[in-house]
Design a protein around this motif. Structure first.
Motif, PDB file in Angstrom:
ATOM      1  N   SER A  53       0.817  -1.218   0.000  1.00 37.93           N
ATOM      2  CA  SER A  53       0.000   0.000   0.000  1.00 37.93           C
ATOM      3  C   SER A  53       0.845   1.260   0.000  1.00 37.93           C
ATOM      4  N   SER A 314      -7.770  -2.243   7.630  1.00 29.90           N
ATOM      5  CA  SER A 314      -7.704  -2.482   9.079  1.00 29.90           C
ATOM      6  C   SER A 314      -7.756  -1.188   9.882  1.00 29.90           C
ATOM      7  N   CYS A 316      -9.317   1.641   8.723  1.00 33.53           N
ATOM      8  CA  CYS A 316     -10.316   2.507   8.102  1.00 33.53           C
ATOM      9  C   CYS A 316     -11.529   2.722   8.979  1.00 33.53           C
ATOM     10  N   THR A 318     -13.982   4.796   7.353  1.00 33.97           N
ATOM     11  CA  THR A 318     -14.837   5.438   6.345  1.00 33.97           C
ATOM     12  C   THR A 318     -16.289   4.959   6.424  1.00 33.97           C
ATOM     13  N   ASP A 349      -7.929  -4.160  -2.501  1.00 33.05           N
ATOM     14  CA  ASP A 349      -7.165  -3.305  -1.586  1.00 33.05           C
ATOM     15  C   ASP A 349      -7.840  -3.187  -0.226  1.00 33.05           C
ATOM     16  N   TYR A 396       1.701   2.002  12.819  1.00 32.48           N
ATOM     17  CA  TYR A 396       0.906   1.847  11.583  1.00 32.48           C
ATOM     18  C   TYR A 396      -0.272   2.781  11.714  1.00 32.48           C
ATOM     19  N   GLY A 400      -5.933   8.472   6.399  1.00 31.44           N
ATOM     20  CA  GLY A 400      -6.981   9.425   6.758  1.00 31.44           C
ATOM     21  C   GLY A 400      -7.019   9.672   8.261  1.00 31.44           C
ATOM     22  N   GLN A 424     -10.799   9.694   8.896  1.00 29.19           N
ATOM     23  CA  GLN A 424     -11.420   8.472   8.371  1.00 29.19           C
ATOM     24  C   GLN A 424     -10.494   7.285   8.591  1.00 29.19           C
TER      25      GLN A 424
HETATM   26  P1  XMP Z   1      -5.159  -2.973   5.299  1.00 30.75           P
HETATM   27  O1  XMP Z   1      -6.379  -3.695   5.779  1.00 30.75           O
HETATM   28  O2  XMP Z   1      -4.309  -3.788   4.402  1.00 30.75           O
HETATM   29  O3  XMP Z   1      -5.728  -1.764   4.410  1.00 30.75           O
HETATM   30  O4  XMP Z   1      -4.403  -2.355   6.432  1.00 30.75           O
HETATM   31  C1  XMP Z   1      -4.896  -0.891   3.699  1.00 30.75           C
HETATM   32  C2  XMP Z   1      -5.748   0.017   2.800  1.00 30.75           C
HETATM   33  O5  XMP Z   1      -6.618   0.832   3.584  1.00 30.75           O
HETATM   34  C3  XMP Z   1      -6.889   2.049   2.882  1.00 30.75           C
HETATM   35  N1  XMP Z   1      -6.621   3.146   3.797  1.00 30.75           N
HETATM   36  C4  XMP Z   1      -7.580   3.801   4.491  1.00 30.75           C
HETATM   37  N2  XMP Z   1      -8.926   3.715   4.463  1.00 30.75           N
HETATM   38  N3  XMP Z   1      -9.077   5.388   6.127  1.00 30.75           N
HETATM   39  C5  XMP Z   1      -9.678   4.534   5.266  1.00 30.75           C
HETATM   40  O6  XMP Z   1     -10.908   4.483   5.244  1.00 30.75           O
HETATM   41  C6  XMP Z   1      -7.731   5.533   6.211  1.00 30.75           C
HETATM   42  O7  XMP Z   1      -7.222   6.322   6.991  1.00 30.75           O
HETATM   43  C7  XMP Z   1      -6.944   4.707   5.340  1.00 30.75           C
HETATM   44  N4  XMP Z   1      -5.607   4.618   5.117  1.00 30.75           N
HETATM   45  C8  XMP Z   1      -5.451   3.640   4.175  1.00 30.75           C
HETATM   46  C9  XMP Z   1      -5.986   2.071   1.673  1.00 30.75           C
HETATM   47  O8  XMP Z   1      -6.769   1.739   0.558  1.00 30.75           O
HETATM   48  C10 XMP Z   1      -4.954   1.026   2.010  1.00 30.75           C
HETATM   49  O9  XMP Z   1      -4.345   0.463   0.867  1.00 30.75           O
END
Ligand code: XMP
Length: 497
Positions: A53, A314, A316, A318, A349, A396, A400, A424
């Motif tokens: 990511s 993990s 997120c 949103t 993703d 980690y 957002g 978010q």
């Molecule tokens: P994992 O589950 O692999 O997810 O940790 C990584 C993906 O999460 C997205 N991402 C976010 N989504 N708020 C969100 O709603 C955030 O702050 C945020 N930061 C990352 C992004 O698509 C990433 O690849």
């Protein structure tokens, strides 16, 4: 027995990976025969269908280098200036396998205590001492544990203990010559220096041995010139156009991700149109999307791949904050159904917690998976290790989260910086997972075994079986999910990948 994906996902319930389970197929081949190679974009293909990511605690140069060496690929985050991103990208493109391109360095006046703390936080065995403590300045000596093991005064300056009589290799020497010299020297590391004596890179015994084992890894991901493949995330503002122009002028990226939590916007379509005209060779990945309608809009605009997921990550929030999104299994299936029919690969993703989730994402139509938390906490992730409640961890955070947005990532969430910032995502820690050099082959082999159980020999074979309705699934009740997890044990050991 079971339901086809079209039947299961057409009933009005949104499902995530844990909600569904595949029924076994017939096995007439070995797991080692399963071919995991897959398209990342219309033109880029990877031997290992896993990418990292573009997040500031996941992908900088070191992660991108190692991901590409393991047959996957990394996407640099853009919570940094365009100049910094270009520098990181160049480090990846200029990487020579077997070498450490950004070696650990300290200054002569640094102390044994500084060396000890560097060893603990960066997992290094030796450090180069340079004039100003940075790579690129004049090399004065090397310190390894051998020089400090029996010394009790932790405030002793390294200039007093460093080895000054050094074996060094010249910048103009070939890779083979340097590795031969390292082999003969019997030392842990061999610095490579410029004609003015500046430290350029380092060959270490560990990386050299890793290269010797290279045939056991999946094929390294390389461009037509044999350099490592690399991607970078960018936004959709006017200065992001200049950012991509700079990355391309440095000939440093093969693909860009237009990074947004809701990709179906005029901002993204305008940026896509600009990039397709200005940089026709560049692969442009759009997203994120979770519906066939969003996907169609971006495919019509010329997207070379789509990133799927909204609120499944993990970190997120949103779905909770904005009430918009979709269960990740449903999103991957519905977007891939539309995109694959148009020849556009999808990237699943967010929400990948284990190898089983990778099997599910690929079998539901995704061509690759993108991981954040799974790769955070590894040696290659940016940041240093520290202890929390007796556990070794790394930071980690969501891009957002308030902490990441403070560094500039708010554009991803169409945030209006004039007003209140709405988070978010969250910020926290994940446990030390060791190196992805061990983790990625383990995940890939587990995925091969999952495909074998389903009777599927390749990612493209899984997609064909899905389309023909030859793959059967069922939804799992919460009791079935509990049964599928470990239960009735007093204690147990579990590999945490
Ligand atoms: P994992 O589950 O692999 O997810 O940790 C990584 C993906 O999460 C997205 N991402 C976010 N989504 N708020 C969100 O709603 C955030 O702050 C945020 N930061 C990352 C992004 O698509 C990433 O690849």
């Amino acid at each position: 027995d079971g339901f086809t994906a079209a039947q299961l996902f057409g009933q009005g319930t949104t499902y995530t990976y844990d909600d569904v389970i595949f029924l076994p197929g017939h096995i007439d081949f070995g797991a080692h025969e399963v071919d995991l190679s897959s398209h990342l974009t219309r033109t880029l293909k990877l031997a290992t269908p896993i990418v990292s990511s573009p997040m500031d605690k996941v992908t900088e140069a070191e992660m991108a280098i190692t991901m590409a060496m393991m047959g996957g690929m990394g996407f640099l985050h853009y919570n940094m200036t365009a100049e910094e991103q270009v520098q990181q990208a160049k480090r990846v493109k200029q990487h020579v396998p077997g070498f450490v391109t950004r070696p650990a360095t300290l200054a002569p006046q640094s102390t044994i205590a500084d060396f000890e703390s560097l060893k603990a936080t960066r997992d290094v065995r030796g450090v180069c001492i340079t004039e100003d403590g940075q790579p690129g300045s004049r090399l004065l000596g090397v310190v390894t544990s051998r020089d400090t093991d029996f010394l009790n005064d932790r405030l002793t300056p390294l200039s007093e203990v460093m080895t000054r009589d050094l074996d060094t290799a010249s910048e103009s020497a070939s890779v083979e010559q340097v590795l031969e010299q390292l082999k003969k020297s019997k030392r842990k590391l061999l610095p490579v220096v410029s004609s003015q004596g500046q430290l350029v890179r380092v060959a270490t015994k560990a990386t050299f041995l890793e290269e010797q084992r290279a045939p056991r890894r999946a094929a390294t991901s390389v461009d037509s010139a044999g350099r490592l493949l690399l991607g970078a995330a960018v936004g959709t503002r006017a200065d992001d156009r200049a950012r991509v122009d700079a990355l391309r002028a440095a000939d440093a990226v093969d693909a860009v991700i237009l990074d947004s939590s809701q990709g179906d916007s005029t901002y993204q379509l305008d940026m896509l149109a600009y990039l397709k005209k200005a940089h026709p060779e560049l692969q442009v990945i759009c997203g994120n999307v979770v519906t066939g309608r969003q996907a169609r809009s971006l495919i019509d605009g010329g997207a070379d791949a789509l990133r799927v997921g909204m609120g499944s990550g993990s970190i997120c929030t949103t779905q909770e904050v904005c009430a918009v999104g979709r269960g990740q299994a449903t999103a991957v299936y519905q977007v891939s159904r539309m995109a694959n029919a148009r020849g556009v690969p999808t990237i699943a993703d967010g929400g990948i917690q284990n190898s089983g989730h990778i099997v599910k994402a690929l079998s539901l139509g995704a061509s690759t998976v993108m991981c954040g938390s799974l790769l955070a906490g590894t040696t290659e992730a940016p940041g240093e290790y520290f202890m929390v409640d007796g556990v070794r961890v790394k930071a980690y955070r969501g891009m957002g989260s308030l902490e990441a947005m403070a560094k500039g990532s708010e554009a991803r969430y169409h945030s209006d910086t004039q007003n209140l910032k709405i988070a978010q995502g969250v910020s926290g820690t994940v446990r030390d997972k060791g190196s992805i050099r061990n983790q990625i082959p383990f995940l890939a082999q587990a995925v091969r075994q999952g495909f074998q159980d389903m009777g599927v020999r390749s990612v493209s074979g899984a997609h064909a079986a899905l389309k023909q309705g030859a793959v059967m699934l069922e939804a799992r009740s919460s009791a079935a999910q509990a049964e599928g997890n470990i239960h009735d044990m007093h204690s147990f050991n579990k590999v945490r990948w």
